[in-house]
Design a protein around this motif. Structure first.
Motif, PDB file in Angstrom:
ATOM      1  N   ASP A  79      36.010  51.041  50.779  1.00 29.21           N
ATOM      2  CA  ASP A  79      36.423  50.890  49.382  1.00 29.21           C
ATOM      3  C   ASP A  79      35.230  50.566  48.490  1.00 29.21           C
ATOM      4  OD1 ASP A  79      39.096  51.412  49.740  1.00 29.21           O
ATOM      5  OD2 ASP A  79      39.742  49.317  49.688  1.00 29.21           O
ATOM      6  N   HIS A  80      35.216  51.144  47.296  1.00 30.72           N
ATOM      7  CA  HIS A  80      34.279  50.724  46.256  1.00 30.72           C
ATOM      8  C   HIS A  80      34.921  49.544  45.531  1.00 30.72           C
ATOM      9  CE1 HIS A  80      31.924  54.776  45.887  1.00 30.72           C
ATOM     10  NE2 HIS A  80      32.157  54.426  47.146  1.00 30.72           N
ATOM     11  N   VAL A  81      34.160  48.479  45.357  1.00 30.25           N
ATOM     12  CA  VAL A  81      34.736  47.258  44.806  1.00 30.25           C
ATOM     13  C   VAL A  81      33.858  46.656  43.727  1.00 30.25           C
ATOM     14  CG1 VAL A  81      36.013  46.662  46.906  1.00 30.25           C
ATOM     15  CG2 VAL A  81      33.677  45.808  46.603  1.00 30.25           C
ATOM     16  N   VAL A  82      34.498  45.915  42.834  1.00 30.89           N
ATOM     17  CA  VAL A  82      33.827  45.029  41.889  1.00 30.89           C
ATOM     18  C   VAL A  82      34.169  43.614  42.303  1.00 30.89           C
ATOM     19  CG1 VAL A  82      33.768  44.214  39.489  1.00 30.89           C
ATOM     20  CG2 VAL A  82      33.860  46.662  39.967  1.00 30.89           C
ATOM     21  N   THR A  83      33.160  42.737  42.321  1.00 33.93           N
ATOM     22  CA  THR A  83      33.400  41.333  42.639  1.00 33.93           C
ATOM     23  C   THR A  83      33.633  40.543  41.361  1.00 33.93           C
ATOM     24  OG1 THR A  83      31.037  40.816  42.600  1.00 33.93           O
ATOM     25  CG2 THR A  83      31.996  41.435  44.732  1.00 33.93           C
ATOM     26  N   VAL A 140      32.427  37.542  50.933  1.00 34.60           N
ATOM     27  CA  VAL A 140      33.279  36.870  49.948  1.00 34.60           C
ATOM     28  C   VAL A 140      34.719  36.829  50.436  1.00 34.60           C
ATOM     29  CG1 VAL A 140      31.790  37.733  48.096  1.00 34.60           C
ATOM     30  CG2 VAL A 140      33.899  38.960  48.641  1.00 34.60           C
ATOM     31  N   HIS A 141      35.503  35.957  49.820  1.00 35.28           N
ATOM     32  CA  HIS A 141      36.943  35.937  50.074  1.00 35.28           C
ATOM     33  C   HIS A 141      37.550  37.230  49.525  1.00 35.28           C
ATOM     34  CE1 HIS A 141      41.168  34.661  49.779  1.00 35.28           C
ATOM     35  NE2 HIS A 141      40.868  33.770  50.699  1.00 35.28           N
ATOM     36  N   GLU A 142      38.597  37.721  50.153  1.00 38.46           N
ATOM     37  CA  GLU A 142      39.204  38.967  49.697  1.00 38.46           C
ATOM     38  C   GLU A 142      39.731  38.873  48.264  1.00 38.46           C
ATOM     39  OE1 GLU A 142      42.902  40.282  51.450  1.00 38.46           O
ATOM     40  OE2 GLU A 142      43.311  38.288  52.255  1.00 38.46           O
ATOM     41  N   HIS A 143      40.008  37.646  47.798  1.00 37.46           N
ATOM     42  CA  HIS A 143      40.469  37.467  46.424  1.00 37.46           C
ATOM     43  C   HIS A 143      39.315  37.288  45.444  1.00 37.46           C
ATOM     44  CE1 HIS A 143      44.732  36.007  47.773  1.00 37.46           C
ATOM     45  NE2 HIS A 143      44.557  37.313  47.915  1.00 37.46           N
ATOM     46  N   ALA A 144      38.111  37.673  45.860  1.00 30.57           N
ATOM     47  CA  ALA A 144      36.964  37.670  44.954  1.00 30.57           C
ATOM     48  C   ALA A 144      36.481  39.091  44.685  1.00 30.57           C
ATOM     49  CB  ALA A 144      35.823  36.842  45.536  1.00 30.57           C
ATOM     50  N   CYS A 145      37.273  40.090  45.067  1.00 30.06           N
ATOM     51  CA  CYS A 145      36.889  41.474  44.808  1.00 30.06           C
ATOM     52  C   CYS A 145      38.140  42.327  44.622  1.00 30.06           C
ATOM     53  CB  CYS A 145      36.022  42.038  45.933  1.00 30.06           C
ATOM     54  SG  CYS A 145      36.838  42.132  47.549  1.00 30.06           S
ATOM     55  N   VAL A 146      37.942  43.492  44.024  1.00 32.79           N
ATOM     56  CA  VAL A 146      39.057  44.412  43.782  1.00 32.79           C
ATOM     57  C   VAL A 146      38.555  45.847  43.961  1.00 32.79           C
ATOM     58  CG1 VAL A 146      38.619  44.416  41.287  1.00 32.79           C
ATOM     59  CG2 VAL A 146      40.846  45.149  42.139  1.00 32.79           C
ATOM     60  N   ALA A 147      39.360  46.687  44.613  1.00 31.44           N
ATOM     61  CA  ALA A 147      39.000  48.089  44.802  1.00 31.44           C
ATOM     62  C   ALA A 147      39.149  48.854  43.490  1.00 31.44           C
ATOM     63  CB  ALA A 147      39.889  48.711  45.875  1.00 31.44           C
ATOM     64  N   ILE A 148      38.238  49.808  43.278  1.00 33.63           N
ATOM     65  CA  ILE A 148      38.249  50.600  42.043  1.00 33.63           C
ATOM     66  C   ILE A 148      38.178  52.085  42.381  1.00 33.63           C
ATOM     67  CG2 ILE A 148      37.176  48.775  40.666  1.00 33.63           C
ATOM     68  CD1 ILE A 148      34.540  50.394  40.880  1.00 33.63           C
ATOM     69  N   ASP A 149      38.408  52.897  41.372  1.00 31.75           N
ATOM     70  CA  ASP A 149      38.326  54.352  41.484  1.00 31.75           C
ATOM     71  C   ASP A 149      36.908  54.749  41.910  1.00 31.75           C
ATOM     72  OD1 ASP A 149      38.109  57.167  40.855  1.00 31.75           O
ATOM     73  OD2 ASP A 149      39.799  56.940  39.488  1.00 31.75           O
ATOM     74  N   ARG A 150      36.802  55.624  42.918  1.00 34.52           N
ATOM     75  CA  ARG A 150      35.484  56.019  43.424  1.00 34.52           C
ATOM     76  C   ARG A 150      34.709  56.900  42.457  1.00 34.52           C
ATOM     77  NH1 ARG A 150      35.401  56.652  49.952  1.00 34.52           N
ATOM     78  NH2 ARG A 150      36.778  54.906  50.454  1.00 34.52           N
ATOM     79  N   ASP A 151      35.366  57.407  41.427  1.00 34.96           N
ATOM     80  CA  ASP A 151      34.648  58.180  40.418  1.00 34.96           C
ATOM     81  C   ASP A 151      33.822  57.286  39.499  1.00 34.96           C
ATOM     82  OD1 ASP A 151      35.641  60.597  41.325  1.00 34.96           O
ATOM     83  OD2 ASP A 151      37.360  60.580  39.961  1.00 34.96           O
ATOM     84  N   MET A 152      34.036  55.990  39.559  1.00 34.97           N
ATOM     85  CA  MET A 152      33.335  55.050  38.685  1.00 34.97           C
ATOM     86  C   MET A 152      31.925  54.798  39.196  1.00 34.97           C
ATOM     87  SD  MET A 152      33.651  53.139  36.002  1.00 34.97           S
ATOM     88  CE  MET A 152      32.778  51.782  35.203  1.00 34.97           C
ATOM     89  N   PRO A 310      42.426  41.454  39.330  1.00 41.98           N
ATOM     90  CA  PRO A 310      42.925  42.569  40.140  1.00 41.98           C
ATOM     91  C   PRO A 310      43.645  43.632  39.311  1.00 41.98           C
ATOM     92  CG  PRO A 310      43.426  40.471  41.191  1.00 41.98           C
ATOM     93  CD  PRO A 310      42.954  40.158  39.804  1.00 41.98           C
ATOM     94  N   VAL A 311      44.153  43.242  38.153  1.00 38.53           N
ATOM     95  CA  VAL A 311      44.799  44.184  37.236  1.00 38.53           C
ATOM     96  C   VAL A 311      43.822  44.631  36.151  1.00 38.53           C
ATOM     97  CG1 VAL A 311      46.625  44.460  35.513  1.00 38.53           C
ATOM     98  CG2 VAL A 311      47.103  43.241  37.638  1.00 38.53           C
ATOM     99  N   ASP A 312      43.072  43.673  35.597  1.00 37.75           N
ATOM    100  CA  ASP A 312      42.216  43.968  34.446  1.00 37.75           C
ATOM    101  C   ASP A 312      41.070  44.921  34.783  1.00 37.75           C
ATOM    102  OD1 ASP A 312      43.801  42.258  33.024  1.00 37.75           O
ATOM    103  OD2 ASP A 312      42.364  40.611  32.938  1.00 37.75           O
ATOM    104  N   ILE A 313      40.390  44.701  35.907  1.00 39.44           N
ATOM    105  CA  ILE A 313      39.201  45.510  36.208  1.00 39.44           C
ATOM    106  C   ILE A 313      39.553  46.981  36.441  1.00 39.44           C
ATOM    107  CG2 ILE A 313      37.378  45.889  37.934  1.00 39.44           C
ATOM    108  CD1 ILE A 313      36.892  42.882  37.903  1.00 39.44           C
ATOM    109  N   PRO A 314      40.590  47.321  37.209  1.00 38.19           N
ATOM    110  CA  PRO A 314      40.952  48.746  37.291  1.00 38.19           C
ATOM    111  C   PRO A 314      41.305  49.358  35.940  1.00 38.19           C
ATOM    112  CG  PRO A 314      41.940  47.544  39.110  1.00 38.19           C
ATOM    113  CD  PRO A 314      41.352  46.517  38.183  1.00 38.19           C
TER     114      PRO A 314
END
Length: 360
Positions: A79-83, A140-152, A310-314
């Motif tokens: 997964d591509h993620v933002v922390t 990091v803890h899993e609640h410190a990152c969120v998966a994002i669209d791979r086109d980003m 988790p909602v805002d970043i996507p």
């Protein structure tokens, strides 16, 4: 792995070989791709805010998941993620009442007595803001990152981890700007420019940017500001009040200086709200006068844009991919990890917007 280690405040960071642990339950190992150089890190590097040493700064990052521990459900390998530094437990009063950015539950860190996530030889390295992103890997803890669209693009995505979440979140979440309302943003660094761009997306009427640097004011206008003024001018607050015929509905301070906070209050109309985002020097206070209170003015903080990341970043990723959120303009420079001290020197001069450390 290579990491930029801070051994002592007011001293340059040192590139060192640091050992990182394997993911435990609920932990995620991330290969770092890009990290923004944020003034919040500089506060710790320069000693304005205390922190245990040695430590690895860096908190505005994006990367790719390399491995996950047991019971991880939020992301998977590849997964591509933002922390995000506002890691949340999901169970405390703040989390269950929708104020996840205020969570400080210790559940997102390793328990006392457990092996540390980071080691320098036989010395534990204190993890800064749950992340320590100026390193080739993050654990990091899993609640410190969120998966994002791979086109980003991940160098742009990194900015969503702090600057954009804070600036845009101040508009979308903390202040809840109504279309047509006037907004004044004090300070046009990464956070302030994100607030300007978000105010445009939110349908604000007049969007006024204040900054002493002409190039930053021009950039703010490119991102959506309808007017801009030199924040160093003694009459700047009067000019904003005159332009808006009584002051703005919302003023957003994105610098972290008492003078900027005072300006944010001065430009408000009756019933207006000033939101302070910048990290003020410890011990400083910001307030409202008796007349401000009688005029119904309000003053509030806005930690990390009051995010539900988790909602805002996507959603912010979607704004970028649809051409609504301009992150390309905000990035001033891309540089390797071994130039991190140069990036901090540039940040101290205050003339740049956002530098991004990239790992090639």
């Amino acid at each position: 792995m290579k990491a930029a280690v801070l051994f002592e405040a007011k001293q340059p960071l040192s590139i060192e070989e640091v050992t990182i642990a394997k993911p435990a339950a609920h932990e995620v190992l991330i290969r770092t791709v890009a990290v923004g150089v944020c003034r919040s890190d500089l506060h710790f590097v320069d000693g304005a805010y205390p922190h245990a040493m040695p430590t690895i700064p860096g908190h505005e990052a994006a990367g790719v998941v390399e491995a996950v521990g047991e019971e991880v459900r939020c992301v998977k390998v590849g997964d591509h993620v933002v922390t995000c530094l506002s890691a949340y437990c999901g169970q405390c009063e703040y989390c269950v009442t929708g104020r996840m950015s205020l969570c400080i539950d210790a559940a997102v860190r390793r328990p006392k007595g457990a092996p540390p996530r980071l080691m320098l030889g036989d010395v534990p390295v204190a993890q800064m803001l749950n992340l320590s992103a100026y390193a080739e890997l993050m654990l990091v803890h899993e609640h410190a990152c969120v998966a994002i669209d791979r086109d980003m693009p991940l160098d742009r995505a990194a900015l969503l981890g702090c600057a954009v979440t804070t600036g845009a979140g101040a508009v979308f979440n903390t202040t809840d700007v109504t279309p047509g309302e006037t907004v004044c943003v004090v300070g046009c660094g990464g956070i302030g420019l994100a607030a300007v761009n978000a105010a445009k997306i939110a349908g604000a009427g007049r969007i006024i940017a204040l900054d002493p640097v002409p190039e930053k004011r021009a950039m703010a206008e490119k991102l959506g500001a309808t007017h801009s003024f030199d924040s160093a001018a003694e009459t700047v607050a009067d000019e904003v009040v005159a332009l808006t015929r009584g002051g703005v509905h919302h003023a957003i301070e994105a610098v972290g200086r008492p003078q900027s906070a005072a300006t944010a209050v001065k430009v408000l109309r009756r019933g207006g709200t000033a939101t302070i985002l910048g990290m003020m020097p410890l011990g400083e206070k910001v307030g409202l006068s008796a007349m401000d209170l009688l005029a119904g003015k309000r003053l509030q903080g806005g930690l990390m844009g009051s995010n539900r990341f988790p909602v805002d970043i996507p959603r912010l990723v979607d704004f970028y991919l649809r051409g609504l959120l301009d992150l390309d303009t905000i990035i001033a420079d891309r540089l390797p990890l071994d130039r991190i001290n140069e990036a901090f020197d540039e940040l101290r001069r205050g003339e740049t917007t956002r530098s991004v450390v990239t790992f090639g």
